[in-house]
Design a protein around this motif. Structure first.
Motif, PDB file in Angstrom:
ATOM      1  N   CYS A   1      -5.115  -3.771   4.865  1.00 18.03           N
ATOM      2  CA  CYS A   1      -4.175  -2.642   4.869  1.00 18.03           C
ATOM      3  C   CYS A   1      -3.971  -2.079   3.460  1.00 18.03           C
ATOM      4  O   CYS A   1      -3.822  -0.865   3.285  1.00 18.03           O
ATOM      5  N   LEU A   2      -3.958  -2.957   2.470  1.00 17.92           N
ATOM      6  CA  LEU A   2      -3.775  -2.486   1.096  1.00 17.92           C
ATOM      7  C   LEU A   2      -4.954  -1.625   0.661  1.00 17.92           C
ATOM      8  O   LEU A   2      -4.769  -0.571   0.032  1.00 17.92           O
ATOM      9  N   GLN A   3      -6.169  -2.034   1.010  1.00 22.34           N
ATOM     10  CA  GLN A   3      -7.346  -1.234   0.681  1.00 22.34           C
ATOM     11  C   GLN A   3      -7.324   0.104   1.417  1.00 22.34           C
ATOM     12  O   GLN A   3      -7.680   1.148   0.841  1.00 22.34           O
TER      13      GLN A   3
ATOM     14  N   THR B   1      -2.941  10.041   4.032  1.00 24.94           N
ATOM     15  CA  THR B   1      -1.835   9.077   3.920  1.00 24.94           C
ATOM     16  C   THR B   1      -0.856   9.224   5.084  1.00 24.94           C
ATOM     17  O   THR B   1      -0.261   8.241   5.523  1.00 24.94           O
TER      18      THR B   1
ATOM     19  N   GLY C   1       0.818  -1.208   0.000  1.00 26.76           N
ATOM     20  CA  GLY C   1       0.000   0.000   0.000  1.00 26.76           C
ATOM     21  C   GLY C   1       0.851   1.256   0.000  1.00 26.76           C
ATOM     22  O   GLY C   1       0.567   2.227  -0.716  1.00 26.76           O
TER      23      GLY C   1
ATOM     24  N   ALA D   1      -4.743   1.822   2.232  1.00 22.96           N
ATOM     25  CA  ALA D   1      -3.770   2.678   1.555  1.00 22.96           C
ATOM     26  C   ALA D   1      -4.365   3.280   0.287  1.00 22.96           C
ATOM     27  O   ALA D   1      -4.195   4.478   0.009  1.00 22.96           O
ATOM     28  N   PHE D   2      -5.056   2.453  -0.507  1.00 23.71           N
ATOM     29  CA  PHE D   2      -5.717   2.968  -1.706  1.00 23.71           C
ATOM     30  C   PHE D   2      -6.750   4.028  -1.336  1.00 23.71           C
ATOM     31  O   PHE D   2      -6.850   5.081  -1.990  1.00 23.71           O
TER      32      PHE D   2
END
Length: 381
Positions: free
Chosen positions: A305-307, A320, A217, A309-310
């Motif tokens: 966590c990746l979602q 961010t 992310g 970050a997006f």
């Protein structure tokens, strides 16, 4: 003669950077400053081997300790100001910014303002302060060359290409140690399991980030600033073998990929020598040994966590920076076994929902928000 300072010289990337410089033939490099937070025992060994002009030690107690254990005769700087002074030293041709977390922002910015080229291994700098850093780099005509293998791959794919002809970039992710674990299994993973990355040898913080996919992310956010892209132009694909380090798709539908063995010394060398390549004595990639490569979509439900970050990237502004600060506190707590693995994304989401938002923050506002976010998340532990 190129003078190089290594910020975070005792960490994984810092150590490998010094090894790369040692392995390159000729006397083209001179170490200017080495900086550390507190690992002065390792620093004392490094000054004997690499003979820098000076050192900077962020922690005051460690600074005093270094003077007790080393007879180093060069310049010795102390505190955050000392690290910034080392980074901004006009003798520097390039700095390797391998500090951990938000601590990389001020020294990197100090170097940029003095026109010093940046080899950036501290992705949190752009995650937290991407707009401020990239605007300063443009103003001072400074190149920022990312050391992440994925961003190095993107750079190698777009050299000689027109920016307007980039349709999207595709960042590859190994998937970490828990690629095939169920959500129930993830709830009960141990610290020792999370620290065992299948492909890469890294520091503990980034290893946990890789296990949660937060590291990916962060790379998504970093890519936006490095390559001037919209969030919709950045994809992630899971590639467990870590041979293709990333890809670029162009407007005609063609795709370029950069391949190599999973060895951080390769992108380190590329960043330090750009636009040239140094001759290195490392093992070469043999595709017949690899045999098969596979690709999967990331599971955003098992790895939220990746979602997050997006989502933060699309929100913009301070979002961010909140993700970064919250993640640093959550990961530190997990490393101390104070929380469970799946508590990390829960704490980040909590901070995103609770913290105030500023669309175009100043550096001082980011610093204040970073502190407040850390205090908020700490209060939930």
């Amino acid at each position: 003669m190129a003078y190089i300072s290594v910020l975070g010289s005792t960490g994984s990337i810092g150590v490998q950077t010094l090894e790369v410089l040692k392995e390159v033939e000729g006397d083209d490099y001179q170490i200017n400053f080495l900086t550390v937070n507190s690992n002065v025992e390792k620093l004392a060994e490094q000054v004997l081997e690499y003979k820098p002009r000076g050192v900077a030690i962020a922690d005051e107690k460690a600074f005093k300790r270094f003077k007790e254990i080393s007879d180093f005769k060069g310049k010795i700087l102390c505190g955050e100001e000392g690290v910034c002074q080392a980074a901004a030293d006009k003798r520097n041709h390039v700095i390797m910014s391998a500090l951990v977390g938000f601590s990389g922002v001020k020294p990197t910015l100090a170097a940029i303002k003095n026109g010093i080229q940046i080899a950036l291994a501290n992705k949190e700098t752009l995650v937290s302060a991407g707009k401020i850093i990239t605007e300063a780099a443009f103003k001072n005509d400074v190149a920022i060359l990312a050391v992440d293998s994925e961003h190095s791959a993107i750079l190698q794919c777009i050299v000689g290409e027109s920016h307007d002809e980039i349709e999207k970039i595709i960042l590859t992710a190994s998937g970490g140690p828990f690629l095939n674990k169920s959500h129930e299994e993830l709830e009960n993973v141990t610290l020792s399991q999370a620290l065992k990355h299948p492909n890469w040898t890294m520091g503990s913080k980034i290893t946990i980030d890789s296990a949660t996919l937060m590291n990916k992310g962060f790379e998504v956010i970093e890519a936006k600033w490095l390559f001037d892209l919209e969030p919709e132009q950045i994809d992630v694909v899971v590639h467990p073998q870590s041979i293709i380090h990333s890809m670029v798709q162009f407007v005609d539908g063609s795709v370029k990929a950069q391949l190599g063995l999973p060895d951080m010394k390769l992108p380190i060398s590329y960043a330090l020598n750009f636009p040239h390549r140094a001759t290195l004595p490392y093992k070469r990639l043999d595709m017949t040994e690899i045999g098969t490569m596979t690709f999967l979509k990331p599971d955003l439900e098992r790895f939220p966590c990746l979602q997050l970050a997006f989502d933060a990237l699309k929100t913009g502004g301070t979002a961010t920076a909140v993700v970064n600060a919250a993640n640093e506190i959550a990961v530190a707590a997990f490393l101390k076994e104070q929380i469970k693995f799946m508590d990390i994304p829960k704490l980040i989401e909590f901070a995103l929902n609770k913290m105030y938002f500023v669309k175009n923050p100043s550096l001082d506002e980011l610093i204040h928000l970073d502190i407040e976010t850390r205090n908020l998340v700490t209060s939930k532990l």
